[in-house]
Design an enzyme around this catalytic site. Structure first.
Site, PDB file in Angstrom:
ATOM      1  N   THR A   1       2.635  -9.098  10.944  1.00 35.01           N
ATOM      2  CA  THR A   1       3.432 -10.309  10.754  1.00 35.01           C
ATOM      3  C   THR A   1       4.875  -9.997  11.147  1.00 35.01           C
ATOM      4  O   THR A   1       5.267  -8.825  11.253  1.00 35.01           O
ATOM      5  CB  THR A   1       3.433 -10.778   9.285  1.00 35.01           C
ATOM      6  OG1 THR A   1       4.203  -9.855   8.505  1.00 35.01           O
ATOM      7  CG2 THR A   1       2.013 -10.880   8.733  1.00 35.01           C
TER       8      THR A   1
ATOM      9  N   TYR B   1      12.085   0.285  -1.008  1.00 37.26           N
ATOM     10  CA  TYR B   1      11.054  -0.742  -0.875  1.00 37.26           C
ATOM     11  C   TYR B   1       9.879  -0.457  -1.813  1.00 37.26           C
ATOM     12  O   TYR B   1       9.596  -1.231  -2.724  1.00 37.26           O
ATOM     13  CB  TYR B   1      10.577  -0.824   0.580  1.00 37.26           C
ATOM     14  CG  TYR B   1       9.436  -1.799   0.794  1.00 37.26           C
ATOM     15  CD1 TYR B   1       9.506  -3.102   0.289  1.00 37.26           C
ATOM     16  CD2 TYR B   1       8.298  -1.426   1.498  1.00 37.26           C
ATOM     17  CE1 TYR B   1       8.464  -3.992   0.489  1.00 37.26           C
ATOM     18  CE2 TYR B   1       7.255  -2.316   1.702  1.00 37.26           C
ATOM     19  CZ  TYR B   1       7.342  -3.598   1.198  1.00 37.26           C
ATOM     20  OH  TYR B   1       6.304  -4.476   1.383  1.00 37.26           O
TER      21      TYR B   1
ATOM     22  N   LYS C   1       8.907  -2.110  -5.617  1.00 39.33           N
ATOM     23  CA  LYS C   1       7.609  -2.749  -5.842  1.00 39.33           C
ATOM     24  C   LYS C   1       6.816  -2.032  -6.947  1.00 39.33           C
ATOM     25  O   LYS C   1       5.968  -2.643  -7.609  1.00 39.33           O
ATOM     26  CB  LYS C   1       6.780  -2.744  -4.553  1.00 39.33           C
ATOM     27  CG  LYS C   1       7.227  -3.743  -3.498  1.00 39.33           C
ATOM     28  CD  LYS C   1       6.889  -5.162  -3.902  1.00 39.33           C
ATOM     29  CE  LYS C   1       7.083  -6.139  -2.759  1.00 39.33           C
ATOM     30  NZ  LYS C   1       6.727  -7.533  -3.138  1.00 39.33           N
TER      31      LYS C   1
ATOM     32  N   SER D   1       0.814  -1.219   0.000  1.00 43.52           N
ATOM     33  CA  SER D   1       0.000   0.000   0.000  1.00 43.52           C
ATOM     34  C   SER D   1       0.844   1.263   0.000  1.00 43.52           C
ATOM     35  O   SER D   1       0.341   2.357  -0.256  1.00 43.52           O
ATOM     36  CB  SER D   1      -0.931   0.014   1.224  1.00 43.52           C
ATOM     37  OG  SER D   1      -2.086  -0.764   0.998  1.00 43.52           O
TER      38      SER D   1
END
Length: 257
Positions: free
Chosen positions: A194, A159, A163, A147
């Site tokens: 997580t 990052y 992506k 997102s």
């Protein structure tokens, strides 16, 4: 009409040993697939992969673990050919592989840049390529992104930046593979509860992320729960087949495009 149910289908899950990938693998097994190829990266996740395989087999579904470092085109090609050899076909390909780095732009080294793009961009490109070659007609292809592609934020240049190309890969592949009935999508979860999330974040950042989504107050942690992502994935590879070429953000109102 094409059959978009999971009955008799074979799914390949990259990064399928644990966390979101592991849950997707178990969920598809519980909802009718014939077999699941569970990919894992290295010895560090071998035990988790075997546990996921064992859980799938307990449900009466075929499963097998496949190890590969997907940062080379040859390794991705071998993963697909090995999985297809094992189960006879591949109908669903889902790539959950990713690596996060939170660091100021001016401190990111060339080695870190190369590593992030190898894991998050290069591997995704060749996964999509091999899926286009090996998926059965009317197959489904999903890549997990982030997102953060819809966020205006510091420290995630490598990052989110690594992506971001997947959006373009997804659009191009949807046009090229669509003639065979193959749906191609990207899914960008918000910060997920997580072990993948916490090591990169300080306490202040964790506290912010836990309150940033519109629906944070209705989540047990305030973060995106992988249990809430899995039904979207299942929809995309079944009745949601008409959705293609899209990047879907699932984050409880954390951010949008």
């Amino acid at each position: 009409m094409a059959d978009h149910s999971l009955n008799g289908k074979v799914a390949l899950i990259a990064g399928g040993a644990k966390n979101l990938g592991g849950l997707i693998a178990r969920d598809l097994a519980a909802h009718g697939v014939k077999a699941v190829a569970v990919h894992y990266n290295s010895a560090a996740t071998a035990d988790a992969a075997e546990q996921t395989v064992a859980a799938i087999k307990q449900s009466g579904v075929e499963a097998r673990a496949f190890q590969a470092d997907l940062t080379t085109a040859a390794a991705v090609e071998k993963l697909f050919t090995d999985a297809k050899s094992a189960f006879g076909r591949i109908d669903i390909a889902i790539n959950t592989v990713g690596k996060v780095l939170k660091k100021p732009f001016v401190e990111i080294t060339e080695a870190e840049y190369d590593d992030m793009f190898a894991v998050n961009s290069k591997s995704a490109f060749f996964f999509i390529k091999e899926a286009g070659k090996h998926l059965e007609d009317n197959g489904k292809l999903v890549t997990l992104v982030t997102s953060l592609l819809g966020a205006f934020t510091p420290f995630y240049a490598s990052y989110a930046g690594s992506k971001a190309p997947v959006e373009h890969f997804t659009r191009a592949a949807s046009k090229e593979f669509g003639a065979r009935g193959i749906s191609v999508t990207a899914v960008g979860p918000g910060p997920m509860d997580t072990p993948f999330f916490y090591p990169a974040e300080g306490a202040d950042a964790v506290a912010y992320h836990k309150t940033a989504a519109s629906l944070s107050g209705f989540s047990k942690t305030g973060l995106t729960d992988i249990q809430d992502v899995v039904p979207l994935i299942r929809h995309l590879v079944t009745d949601g087949w008409w959705i293609t070429g899209q990047t879907l953000l699932i984050n409880g109102g954390y951010t949008t495009k």
